[in-house]
Design an enzyme around this catalytic site. Sequence first.
Site, PDB file in Angstrom:
ATOM      1  N   SER A 161       0.870  -1.182   0.000  1.00 30.84           N
ATOM      2  CA  SER A 161       0.000   0.000   0.000  1.00 30.84           C
ATOM      3  C   SER A 161       0.903   1.227   0.000  1.00 30.84           C
ATOM      4  CB  SER A 161      -0.841  -0.012   1.283  1.00 30.84           C
ATOM      5  OG  SER A 161      -1.478   1.231   1.497  1.00 30.84           O
ATOM      6  N   TYR A 176      -1.891  -1.571  10.240  1.00 30.46           N
ATOM      7  CA  TYR A 176      -1.865  -1.676   8.772  1.00 30.46           C
ATOM      8  C   TYR A 176      -0.491  -1.246   8.251  1.00 30.46           C
ATOM      9  CZ  TYR A 176      -3.952  -1.325   4.034  1.00 30.46           C
ATOM     10  OH  TYR A 176      -4.266  -1.491   2.694  1.00 30.46           O
TER      11      TYR A 176
HETATM   12  N1  LIG Z   1      -8.654   0.021  -1.563  1.00 29.56           N
HETATM   13  C1  LIG Z   1      -7.563   0.721  -1.293  1.00 29.56           C
HETATM   14  O1  LIG Z   1      -7.592   1.978  -1.241  1.00 29.56           O
HETATM   15  C2  LIG Z   1      -6.248   0.028  -1.070  1.00 29.56           C
HETATM   16  C3  LIG Z   1      -5.090   0.801  -0.978  1.00 29.56           C
HETATM   17  C4  LIG Z   1      -3.873   0.182  -0.765  1.00 29.56           C
HETATM   18  C5  LIG Z   1      -3.803  -1.191  -0.653  1.00 29.56           C
HETATM   19  N2  LIG Z   1      -4.934  -1.930  -0.743  1.00 29.56           N
HETATM   20  C6  LIG Z   1      -4.810  -3.385  -0.600  1.00 29.56           C
HETATM   21  O2  LIG Z   1      -5.400  -4.024  -1.707  1.00 29.56           O
HETATM   22  C7  LIG Z   1      -5.783  -5.347  -1.342  1.00 29.56           C
HETATM   23  C8  LIG Z   1      -7.210  -5.604  -1.827  1.00 29.56           C
HETATM   24  O3  LIG Z   1      -8.103  -4.778  -1.100  1.00 29.56           O
HETATM   25  P1  LIG Z   1      -9.409  -4.097  -1.751  1.00 29.56           P
HETATM   26  O4  LIG Z   1      -9.242  -2.645  -1.622  1.00 29.56           O
HETATM   27  O5  LIG Z   1      -9.715  -4.701  -3.054  1.00 29.56           O
HETATM   28  O6  LIG Z   1     -10.484  -4.513  -0.630  1.00 29.56           O
HETATM   29  P2  LIG Z   1     -11.834  -5.363  -0.704  1.00 29.56           P
HETATM   30  O7  LIG Z   1     -12.354  -5.352   0.697  1.00 29.56           O
HETATM   31  O8  LIG Z   1     -12.719  -4.850  -1.779  1.00 29.56           O
HETATM   32  O9  LIG Z   1     -11.316  -6.826  -1.086  1.00 29.56           O
HETATM   33  C9  LIG Z   1     -10.539  -7.573  -0.209  1.00 29.56           C
HETATM   34  C10 LIG Z   1     -10.915  -9.043  -0.345  1.00 29.56           C
HETATM   35  O10 LIG Z   1     -10.103  -9.804   0.575  1.00 29.56           O
HETATM   36  C11 LIG Z   1     -10.936 -10.782   1.161  1.00 29.56           C
HETATM   37  N3  LIG Z   1     -10.418 -11.232   2.458  1.00 29.56           N
HETATM   38  C12 LIG Z   1     -10.468 -10.586   3.647  1.00 29.56           C
HETATM   39  N4  LIG Z   1      -9.963 -11.360   4.610  1.00 29.56           N
HETATM   40  C13 LIG Z   1      -9.560 -12.516   4.015  1.00 29.56           C
HETATM   41  C14 LIG Z   1      -8.948 -13.709   4.497  1.00 29.56           C
HETATM   42  N5  LIG Z   1      -8.661 -13.872   5.795  1.00 29.56           N
HETATM   43  N6  LIG Z   1      -8.681 -14.678   3.609  1.00 29.56           N
HETATM   44  C15 LIG Z   1      -8.986 -14.527   2.288  1.00 29.56           C
HETATM   45  N7  LIG Z   1      -9.584 -13.438   1.789  1.00 29.56           N
HETATM   46  C16 LIG Z   1      -9.861 -12.443   2.650  1.00 29.56           C
HETATM   47  C17 LIG Z   1     -12.290 -10.109   1.309  1.00 29.56           C
HETATM   48  O11 LIG Z   1     -13.333 -11.066   1.482  1.00 29.56           O
HETATM   49  C18 LIG Z   1     -12.387  -9.321   0.024  1.00 29.56           C
HETATM   50  O12 LIG Z   1     -13.016 -10.067  -0.991  1.00 29.56           O
HETATM   51  C19 LIG Z   1      -5.606  -5.422   0.184  1.00 29.56           C
HETATM   52  O13 LIG Z   1      -4.402  -6.074   0.478  1.00 29.56           O
HETATM   53  C20 LIG Z   1      -5.537  -3.961   0.590  1.00 29.56           C
HETATM   54  O14 LIG Z   1      -4.827  -3.780   1.797  1.00 29.56           O
HETATM   55  C21 LIG Z   1      -6.154  -1.367  -0.943  1.00 29.56           C
END
Ligand SMILES: NC(=O)c1ccc[n+]([C@@H]2O[C@H](COP(=O)([O-])OP(=O)(O)OC[C@H]3O[C@@H](n4cnc5c(N)ncnc54)[C@H](O)[C@@H]3O)[C@@H](O)[C@H]2O)c1
Length: 271
Positions: free
Chosen positions: A140, A153
Amino acid sequence: MKDLKNKVAVVTGAGSGIGRALASALAAKGCRLALSDVNEAGLAETAAACGGAEVRTYRLDVSDRDAIYAHADQVAADFGKVNLVINNAGVALSATVREMTDEDFKWVMDIDFWGVAHGSRAFLPHLIASGDGHVVNISSVFGLIGVPKQSAYNAAKFAVRGFTESLRQEMKLENQPVSVSCVHPGGIRTNIANSARMGKSENGDAQRKGFDKLAMTTPDKAAEIIVKGIQKDESRILVGPDAWGIDAINRLLGSAYQPLVERFSRKNLYV
Ligand SMILES: NC(=O)c1ccc[n+]([C@@H]2O[C@H](COP(=O)([O-])OP(=O)(O)OC[C@H]3O[C@@H](n4cnc5c(N)ncnc54)[C@H](O)[C@@H]3O)[C@@H](O)[C@H]2O)c1
């Protein structure tokens, strides 16, 4: 990995957000997909959106170390090889260091760090055996700078970055046929804030509204940037203009970025 056609790609957390968009983007490039999540309904929707590509779905909780190792063997058996692993599943927590519970801290580390570390290590022998492998770990911008109320985080995402950068260099030094990329998204419009845990004095609604205002990149755009980064074998993939801005501030100011974040946080996070 310039040509993704017929490559076997694993995506964790594929039931929503960036994981879902990555699945569609990789399907469009001709990948064969092993998609996993704890959210089976979301996973089924993702599979349906992959337009005729070969897709298998797996229920996998990435905080379960033994389940990840069993999953890696299962995917290799089901597809005959594994080329690309994207350790994407993640969760968020907004809580100060003083207020955060041990349970919430562990929840974040187990999924956001250990899920990625075990995912990388479990698949590595299969990626090496494929002769053309790539590990992609989702960190991130919070793996680049520290932010108030994000200590857990931050800890997980900085750890992902260190682990991933070390692994990339090891693979090169050992002449292994595996490349490694670390991804640093800025704000992406996904469900992450809706499923986030909050410290007990946090105003969840205000935090979620704040996130919605700041998240400037769509999951589809994020997936497009990540897939391009994989094809160009980038070691660090920055996703979104905010990620580029934060990276630049970090390089220019070093640790002096902190007063800027404090000023921003006073207005936006201490609400
Ligand atoms: N959205 C943002 O702004 C952002 C920014 C930086 C990094 N990220 C990272 O991107 C990645 C994806 O996140 P996103 O934004 O698409 O969020 P999201 O919540 O839309 O998707 C995350 C997915 O991970 C799954 N998940 C959660 N816990 C789990 C577990 N224990 N085992 C398996 N699956 C699990 C959830 O069910 C969900 O489908 C994450 O690692 C997040 O930290 C997101």
